[in-house]
Scaffold this motif. Structure first.
Motif, PDB file in Angstrom:
ATOM      1  N   GLU A  99       0.836  -1.213   0.000  1.00 38.56           N
ATOM      2  CA  GLU A  99       0.000   0.000   0.000  1.00 38.56           C
ATOM      3  C   GLU A  99       0.868   1.259   0.000  1.00 38.56           C
ATOM      4  O   GLU A  99       0.548   2.238  -0.669  1.00 38.56           O
ATOM      5  N   VAL A 100       2.000   1.222   0.717  1.00 42.45           N
ATOM      6  CA  VAL A 100       2.878   2.397   0.759  1.00 42.45           C
ATOM      7  C   VAL A 100       3.553   2.613  -0.598  1.00 42.45           C
ATOM      8  O   VAL A 100       3.616   3.728  -1.100  1.00 42.45           O
ATOM      9  N   LEU A 101       4.008   1.517  -1.232  1.00 42.15           N
ATOM     10  CA  LEU A 101       4.665   1.675  -2.534  1.00 42.15           C
ATOM     11  C   LEU A 101       3.679   2.189  -3.584  1.00 42.15           C
ATOM     12  O   LEU A 101       4.012   3.048  -4.401  1.00 42.15           O
ATOM     13  N   SER A 102       2.447   1.694  -3.523  1.00 41.54           N
ATOM     14  CA  SER A 102       1.454   2.142  -4.501  1.00 41.54           C
ATOM     15  C   SER A 102       1.156   3.626  -4.298  1.00 41.54           C
ATOM     16  O   SER A 102       0.971   4.383  -5.249  1.00 41.54           O
ATOM     17  N   ASN A 103       1.173   4.053  -3.042  1.00 43.13           N
ATOM     18  CA  ASN A 103       1.007   5.463  -2.688  1.00 43.13           C
ATOM     19  C   ASN A 103       2.126   6.331  -3.242  1.00 43.13           C
ATOM     20  O   ASN A 103       1.902   7.407  -3.791  1.00 43.13           O
ATOM     21  N   ILE A 104       3.346   5.837  -3.077  1.00 41.83           N
ATOM     22  CA  ILE A 104       4.529   6.569  -3.549  1.00 41.83           C
ATOM     23  C   ILE A 104       4.458   6.742  -5.072  1.00 41.83           C
ATOM     24  O   ILE A 104       4.682   7.819  -5.608  1.00 41.83           O
ATOM     25  N   LYS A 105       4.115   5.651  -5.771  1.00 38.55           N
ATOM     26  CA  LYS A 105       4.015   5.708  -7.240  1.00 38.55           C
ATOM     27  C   LYS A 105       2.936   6.688  -7.675  1.00 38.55           C
ATOM     28  O   LYS A 105       3.097   7.447  -8.630  1.00 38.55           O
ATOM     29  N   ASP A 106       1.821   6.671  -6.959  1.00 38.28           N
ATOM     30  CA  ASP A 106       0.689   7.536  -7.288  1.00 38.28           C
ATOM     31  C   ASP A 106       1.073   9.018  -7.130  1.00 38.28           C
ATOM     32  O   ASP A 106       0.755   9.853  -7.974  1.00 38.28           O
TER      33      ASP A 106
ATOM     34  N   ASN B 247       3.984  10.280  -7.367  1.00 36.71           N
ATOM     35  CA  ASN B 247       4.907  10.625  -8.445  1.00 36.71           C
ATOM     36  C   ASN B 247       4.168  10.827  -9.774  1.00 36.71           C
ATOM     37  O   ASN B 247       4.340  11.839 -10.449  1.00 36.71           O
ATOM     38  N   GLU B 248       3.302   9.866 -10.112  1.00 39.01           N
ATOM     39  CA  GLU B 248       2.642   9.905 -11.426  1.00 39.01           C
ATOM     40  C   GLU B 248       1.555  10.974 -11.498  1.00 39.01           C
ATOM     41  O   GLU B 248       1.432  11.688 -12.482  1.00 39.01           O
ATOM     42  N   ARG B 249       0.763  11.083 -10.431  1.00 42.22           N
ATOM     43  CA  ARG B 249      -0.384  11.976 -10.485  1.00 42.22           C
ATOM     44  C   ARG B 249      -0.021  13.435 -10.205  1.00 42.22           C
ATOM     45  O   ARG B 249      -0.600  14.345 -10.783  1.00 42.22           O
ATOM     46  N   TYR B 250       0.936  13.648  -9.306  1.00 42.49           N
ATOM     47  CA  TYR B 250       1.230  15.028  -8.887  1.00 42.49           C
ATOM     48  C   TYR B 250       2.610  15.510  -9.340  1.00 42.49           C
ATOM     49  O   TYR B 250       2.998  16.641  -9.047  1.00 42.49           O
ATOM     50  N   GLY B 251       3.365  14.631 -10.012  1.00 43.48           N
ATOM     51  CA  GLY B 251       4.658  15.047 -10.568  1.00 43.48           C
ATOM     52  C   GLY B 251       5.723  15.336  -9.529  1.00 43.48           C
ATOM     53  O   GLY B 251       6.724  15.999  -9.815  1.00 43.48           O
ATOM     54  N   ILE B 252       5.519  14.844  -8.296  1.00 42.38           N
ATOM     55  CA  ILE B 252       6.526  15.080  -7.242  1.00 42.38           C
ATOM     56  C   ILE B 252       7.709  14.120  -7.476  1.00 42.38           C
ATOM     57  O   ILE B 252       7.515  12.929  -7.722  1.00 42.38           O
ATOM     58  N   THR B 253       8.909  14.677  -7.429  1.00 41.08           N
ATOM     59  CA  THR B 253      10.124  13.879  -7.616  1.00 41.08           C
ATOM     60  C   THR B 253      10.271  12.914  -6.437  1.00 41.08           C
ATOM     61  O   THR B 253      10.114  13.309  -5.282  1.00 41.08           O
ATOM     62  N   ILE B 254      10.578  11.659  -6.737  1.00 45.89           N
ATOM     63  CA  ILE B 254      10.713  10.643  -5.689  1.00 45.89           C
ATOM     64  C   ILE B 254      12.110  10.036  -5.730  1.00 45.89           C
ATOM     65  O   ILE B 254      12.589   9.613  -6.792  1.00 45.89           O
ATOM     66  N   VAL B 255      12.754   9.988  -4.558  1.00 47.61           N
ATOM     67  CA  VAL B 255      13.988   9.199  -4.400  1.00 47.61           C
ATOM     68  C   VAL B 255      13.666   8.151  -3.342  1.00 47.61           C
ATOM     69  O   VAL B 255      13.365   8.491  -2.197  1.00 47.61           O
ATOM     70  N   LEU B 256      13.693   6.891  -3.743  1.00 49.10           N
ATOM     71  CA  LEU B 256      13.352   5.789  -2.829  1.00 49.10           C
ATOM     72  C   LEU B 256      14.603   4.962  -2.548  1.00 49.10           C
ATOM     73  O   LEU B 256      15.222   4.421  -3.462  1.00 49.10           O
ATOM     74  N   ILE B 257      14.982   4.902  -1.265  1.00 48.84           N
ATOM     75  CA  ILE B 257      16.128   4.093  -0.836  1.00 48.84           C
ATOM     76  C   ILE B 257      15.558   2.747  -0.383  1.00 48.84           C
ATOM     77  O   ILE B 257      14.652   2.700   0.455  1.00 48.84           O
ATOM     78  N   THR B 258      16.061   1.657  -0.946  1.00 48.13           N
ATOM     79  CA  THR B 258      15.480   0.356  -0.590  1.00 48.13           C
ATOM     80  C   THR B 258      16.488  -0.767  -0.833  1.00 48.13           C
ATOM     81  O   THR B 258      17.525  -0.562  -1.465  1.00 48.13           O
ATOM     82  N   HIS B 259      16.182  -1.956  -0.322  1.00 43.71           N
ATOM     83  CA  HIS B 259      16.939  -3.138  -0.732  1.00 43.71           C
ATOM     84  C   HIS B 259      15.991  -4.184  -1.309  1.00 43.71           C
ATOM     85  O   HIS B 259      16.361  -5.316  -1.529  1.00 43.71           O
ATOM     86  N   TYR B 260      14.731  -3.762  -1.549  1.00 44.74           N
ATOM     87  CA  TYR B 260      13.745  -4.674  -2.142  1.00 44.74           C
ATOM     88  C   TYR B 260      13.743  -4.556  -3.666  1.00 44.74           C
ATOM     89  O   TYR B 260      13.506  -3.489  -4.217  1.00 44.74           O
ATOM     90  N   MET B 261      13.970  -5.691  -4.339  1.00 40.75           N
ATOM     91  CA  MET B 261      14.037  -5.692  -5.801  1.00 40.75           C
ATOM     92  C   MET B 261      12.709  -5.315  -6.450  1.00 40.75           C
ATOM     93  O   MET B 261      12.670  -4.610  -7.440  1.00 40.75           O
TER      94      MET B 261
END
Length: 281
Positions: free
Chosen positions: A183-190, A192-206
């Protein structure tokens, strides 16, 4: 021409782990740019330097060498600090550490209040931000009663209410269960895509990295791979050498290719895998 949101130029960061020990590099000579509106993932295992570089992007840390420029503002100039943090918000690993109030809407209002935003405008921003993360109906709830994924979405709403141009997420799903992560990842993508906010995501999940526009892979304080997810994950051997996985279907294609089967190794999901196998007939 695409505008640059963040530019890291030859950034190094040294630290001493214990008194008397020699300085070590957590980040060593890193150079890259983040374009406005981009969804960039910085990937690496623990100790690779990925979280350290994240903290440079909104001036929580300052480089020992090199420069970090956020929307034309140099982080080393202390006069730029508040403007940088208004432009580049940060969401951390543990949502409990970011929630400060006993009611959800008060928590989301905390950031804009500190920026001196007009009360009427704060109310509008709080409602808008909670709607963006799908948590508006919880606005009068107590944050501590929410699930991990919901708490993290409230933390994201709190950053959104400050109207940033960029949000840096430092392993925001590391403490969540699979449904909370989703749910959090889908939120982050949304966002970015809907509001054009730049996203930098630090992760170790492929699986999270596979959804980005671009992926940077760090190891031992340096960037060792950079490109879109297909380009990065097709380097199966290199990824495994540094202790990172690749998506399962990509690895399967890699093993099939090694067994002499002529199959594309640039594959990221099951549908592409099925198509590739069908073409082998």
């Amino acid at each position: 021409m695409e505008e640059t949101m963040i530019k890291c130029n030859n950034v190094s960061f040294k630290y001493r782990s214990h008194e008397g020990e020699e300085e070590r590099y957590a980040v060593n000579g890193v150079t890259f740019e983040v374009k406005k509106g981009e969804f960039l993932v910085v990937l690496g295992h623990n100790g690779s330097g990925k979280s350290t570089i994240a903290k440079h992007m909104n001036a929580l840390l300052l480089p020992s060498e090199g420069t970090v420029i956020v929307d034309n503002l140099d982080t080393s100039n202390s006069e730029n600090l508040w403007r940088i943090r208004a432009k580049a918000g940060m969401v951390f690993q543990n949502p409990d550490n970011q929630l400060v109030a006993t009611i959800v809407e008060e928590d989301v209002a905390f950031g804009p209040e500190n920026l001196g935003v007009d009360p009427e405008e704060i109310k509008r921003r709080v409602d808008e931000s909670l709607k963006k993360v799908g948590m508006y109906e919880y606005r009068r709830h107590a944050p501590h009663l929410l699930s991990g994924g919901q708490k993290q979405r409230i933390a994201i709403a709190g950053i959104l209410a400050m109207k940033p141009e960029c949000i840096i997420f430092d392993e925001p799903t590391a403490m969540l269960d699979p449904s909370g992560r989703k749910e959090v990842l889908s939120n982050i993508k949304d966002i970015n895509e809907r509001y054009g906010i730049t996203i930098v995501l630090i992760t170790h999940y492929m699986d999270e990295a596979a959804q980005a526009d671009r992926v940077i892979v760090m190891d031992d304080g340096k960037i060792i791979l950079e490109g879109n997810p297909r380009e990065v994950f097709s380097n199966v051997k290199k990824m495994k050498e540094i202790g990172l996985d690749v998506p399962q279907v990509t690895e399967l294609c890699y093993e099939l290719k090694n067994s002499g089967i002529n199959i594309d190794t640039n594959i990221l999901n099951v549908d592409e895998m099925v198509n590739a196998l069908c073409q082998l007939r």
